[in-house]
Motif scaffolding. Structure first.
Motif, short mmCIF file in Angstrom:
data_model
loop_
_atom_site.label_atom_id
_atom_site.label_comp_id
_atom_site.label_asym_id
_atom_site.label_seq_id
_atom_site.Cartn_x
_atom_site.Cartn_y
_atom_site.Cartn_z
N LEU A 1 4.67 -7.57 14.94
CA LEU A 1 4.95 -6.59 13.55
C LEU A 1 4.75 -7.57 12.47
N CYS A 2 4.17 -7.17 11.17
CA CYS A 2 4.15 -7.83 9.94
C CYS A 2 5.34 -7.99 9.30
N THR A 3 5.85 -9.22 9.19
CA THR A 3 7.14 -9.41 8.52
C THR A 3 6.95 -10.28 7.66
N CYS A 4 7.30 -9.73 6.14
CA CYS A 4 7.08 -10.17 4.82
C CYS A 4 8.32 -11.15 4.42
N LYS A 5 8.27 -12.20 3.76
CA LYS A 5 9.66 -12.59 3.36
C LYS A 5 9.48 -12.70 1.84
N PHE A 6 10.19 -11.99 0.88
CA PHE A 6 9.97 -11.76 -0.44
C PHE A 6 11.03 -12.77 -1.24
N ASP A 7 10.86 -12.87 -2.16
CA ASP A 7 11.78 -13.65 -3.13
C ASP A 7 13.19 -13.15 -3.63
N LYS A 8 12.99 -11.63 -3.56
CA LYS A 8 14.22 -10.78 -3.74
C LYS A 8 13.98 -9.39 -2.91
N PRO A 9 14.82 -8.54 -2.90
CA PRO A 9 14.54 -7.17 -2.34
C PRO A 9 13.64 -6.28 -3.25
N PRO A 10 12.68 -5.42 -2.63
CA PRO A 10 12.03 -4.88 -3.44
C PRO A 10 12.54 -3.80 -4.28
N PRO A 11 11.95 -3.67 -5.60
CA PRO A 11 12.55 -2.60 -6.40
C PRO A 11 12.47 -1.25 -5.73
N GLY A 12 13.31 -0.23 -5.80
CA GLY A 12 13.27 0.84 -5.58
C GLY A 12 13.45 1.39 -4.12
N SER A 13 14.13 0.01 -3.41
CA SER A 13 14.30 0.14 -1.99
C SER A 13 15.73 0.86 -1.67
N GLN A 14 16.10 1.57 -0.66
CA GLN A 14 17.08 1.98 -0.27
C GLN A 14 17.97 1.07 0.22
N GLU A 15 19.22 1.03 0.06
CA GLU A 15 20.27 0.18 0.53
C GLU A 15 20.31 0.40 1.93
N PRO A 16 20.36 -0.57 2.99
CA PRO A 16 20.09 -2.00 2.54
C PRO A 16 18.72 -2.15 2.47
N ALA A 17 18.10 -2.93 1.60
CA ALA A 17 16.71 -3.16 1.26
C ALA A 17 16.00 -4.11 2.04
N CYS A 18 16.72 -4.90 2.96
CA CYS A 18 15.98 -6.06 3.74
C CYS A 18 16.19 -5.57 5.00
N ASN A 19 15.02 -6.19 6.11
CA ASN A 19 15.51 -5.77 7.57
C ASN A 19 14.59 -6.86 8.11
N ILE A 20 15.05 -6.92 9.30
CA ILE A 20 14.35 -8.25 10.26
C ILE A 20 14.53 -7.75 11.50
N GLY A 21 13.72 -7.97 12.40
CA GLY A 21 13.71 -7.83 13.98
C GLY A 21 14.35 -9.03 14.40
N ILE A 22 15.64 -8.66 15.41
CA ILE A 22 16.18 -9.80 16.15
C ILE A 22 16.20 -9.50 17.63
N ALA B 1 5.14 -4.43 -2.85
CA ALA B 1 5.89 -3.92 -4.21
C ALA B 1 5.53 -4.63 -5.33
N LYS B 2 5.57 -3.99 -6.63
CA LYS B 2 5.49 -4.79 -7.86
C LYS B 2 6.86 -5.32 -8.09
N GLY B 3 7.00 -6.49 -8.68
CA GLY B 3 8.22 -7.20 -9.31
C GLY B 3 8.96 -8.14 -8.03
N VAL B 4 8.02 -8.28 -6.98
CA VAL B 4 8.44 -9.00 -5.92
C VAL B 4 7.34 -10.35 -5.44
N HIS B 5 7.49 -11.36 -5.14
CA HIS B 5 6.72 -12.20 -4.79
C HIS B 5 6.86 -12.41 -3.44
N ALA B 6 5.75 -12.24 -2.47
CA ALA B 6 5.72 -12.61 -1.23
C ALA B 6 5.63 -14.26 -0.80
N LYS B 7 6.73 -14.74 -0.38
CA LYS B 7 6.80 -16.02 -0.13
C LYS B 7 5.78 -16.60 1.07
#
Length: 129
Positions: free
Chosen positions: A65-86, A50-56
């Motif tokens: 599964l490909c899990t990305c860690k961004f500096d902030k939630p991606p723009p335009g994402s539905q809430e809740p914008a973040c997810n992680i497998g637990i 996504a534009k506007g986020v930096h993949a840390k």
């Protein structure tokens, strides 16, 4: 006689604390599962997600599964914008267990749900930052 700190030192200490609070990131990091590592290039997908986020960082540790860690939630994402497998959902940990794990990790916004994809039943924790 007790040592007393000069008023100028107290003022400087307070000023440093105010600046430290101002520089603290409010949104925080956001993780997002974006696909299977065996099918795509995870580092490329994270950097172009996504534009506007930096993949840390990125990893394939959660069952490939490909899990990305961004500096902030991606723009335009539905809430809740973040997810992680637990973990996995199974007879030992059903949907209520999955939700309890997620809520314990993200108290205010976490919601855990079991979902079947890529041949397994995963516990996915969705949260807001």
């Amino acid at each position: 006689m007790a040592y007393q700190m000069p008023k100028s030192c107290c003022f400087c200490a307070i000023l440093v604390l105010v600046f430290a609070v101002q520089l603290t990131e409010v949104e925080g990091e956001c993780t997002k599962i974006v696909g299977r590592c065996s099918v795509a290039d995870c580092s490329y997908d994270c950097s172009r997600y996504a534009k506007g986020v930096h993949a840390k960082e990125w990893n394939c540790d959660f069952f490939g599964l490909c899990t990305c860690k961004f500096d902030k939630p991606p723009p335009g994402s539905q809430e809740p914008a973040c997810n992680i497998g637990i973990g996995l959902c199974n007879h030992e940990c059903d949907e209520s267990c999955c939700n309890a794990k997620c809520v314990s990790k993200y108290k205010d916004t976490g919601v855990g749900k079991c979902f079947v994809d890529f041949g397994k039943e995963y516990c996915l924790c969705s949260y807001s930052r």
